[in-house]
Design a protein around this motif. Sequence first.
Motif, short mmCIF file in Angstrom:
data_model
loop_
_atom_site.label_atom_id
_atom_site.label_comp_id
_atom_site.label_asym_id
_atom_site.label_seq_id
_atom_site.Cartn_x
_atom_site.Cartn_y
_atom_site.Cartn_z
N GLY A 116 0.87 -1.03 0.12
CA GLY A 116 -0.26 0.05 0.09
C GLY A 116 0.84 1.27 0.16
O GLY A 116 2.18 1.15 0.02
N TYR A 117 0.24 2.26 0.24
CA TYR A 117 0.92 3.52 0.12
C TYR A 117 1.44 3.74 1.65
O TYR A 117 0.96 3.99 2.76
CB TYR A 117 0.00 4.80 0.02
CG TYR A 117 0.65 6.12 0.00
CD1 TYR A 117 1.52 6.65 -0.72
CD2 TYR A 117 -0.04 7.06 1.05
CE1 TYR A 117 1.91 7.96 -0.69
CE2 TYR A 117 0.52 8.37 1.34
CZ TYR A 117 1.65 8.74 0.66
OH TYR A 117 2.21 9.86 0.50
N CYS A 118 2.77 4.29 1.70
CA CYS A 118 3.62 4.61 2.98
C CYS A 118 3.42 6.29 2.92
O CYS A 118 4.35 6.66 2.18
CB CYS A 118 4.77 3.95 2.97
SG CYS A 118 5.34 4.40 4.66
N ASP B 14 6.62 8.75 1.48
CA ASP B 14 5.67 9.13 0.35
C ASP B 14 5.94 8.43 -0.76
O ASP B 14 6.10 8.84 -2.16
CB ASP B 14 6.18 10.53 -0.01
CG ASP B 14 5.26 11.27 -0.93
OD1 ASP B 14 4.03 10.92 -1.00
OD2 ASP B 14 5.82 12.20 -1.43
N GLN B 15 5.60 7.11 -0.62
CA GLN B 15 5.71 6.36 -1.91
C GLN B 15 4.79 4.59 -1.63
O GLN B 15 4.65 4.45 -0.58
CB GLN B 15 6.99 5.86 -2.09
CG GLN B 15 8.10 5.23 -1.17
CD GLN B 15 9.21 4.88 -1.67
OE1 GLN B 15 9.82 5.41 -2.69
NE2 GLN B 15 10.07 4.46 -0.87
N ALA B 16 4.79 3.92 -2.81
CA ALA B 16 4.17 2.62 -2.45
C ALA B 16 5.42 1.74 -1.80
O ALA B 16 6.35 1.91 -2.06
CB ALA B 16 3.79 2.13 -3.60
N ARG B 17 4.72 0.86 -0.96
CA ARG B 17 5.66 -0.08 -0.41
C ARG B 17 5.03 -1.25 0.26
O ARG B 17 3.92 -1.28 0.40
CB ARG B 17 6.35 0.50 0.85
CG ARG B 17 6.17 0.44 2.17
CD ARG B 17 7.31 0.83 3.12
NE ARG B 17 7.90 -0.74 3.36
CZ ARG B 17 8.62 -0.59 4.57
NH1 ARG B 17 8.80 0.19 5.24
NH2 ARG B 17 9.24 -1.84 4.62
N THR B 18 5.78 -2.52 0.50
CA THR B 18 5.25 -3.72 0.96
C THR B 18 5.84 -3.81 2.23
O THR B 18 7.24 -3.83 2.49
CB THR B 18 5.80 -4.98 -0.15
OG1 THR B 18 5.08 -4.65 -1.23
CG2 THR B 18 5.29 -5.84 0.65
#
Length: 56
Positions: A7-9, A13-17
């Motif tokens: 999702g968005y972190c 300030d970016q997508a991450r797992t």
Amino acid sequence: MERMISGYCRAQDQARTVLMDNEDGPWTYDCDYPDCAYASGCPIGRQMRQIEEENP
């Protein structure tokens, strides 16, 4: 048990797992949750809280 949440972190300030793991006791995370400044409004954090409630 391991879980991967994508999702968005907001902190980065970016997508991450994020990897959640509770094999040896309490849940651990490869991010700053629950101490992150944005934890209360974090979409990833929301999913992690739900998983914690369903799998204590």
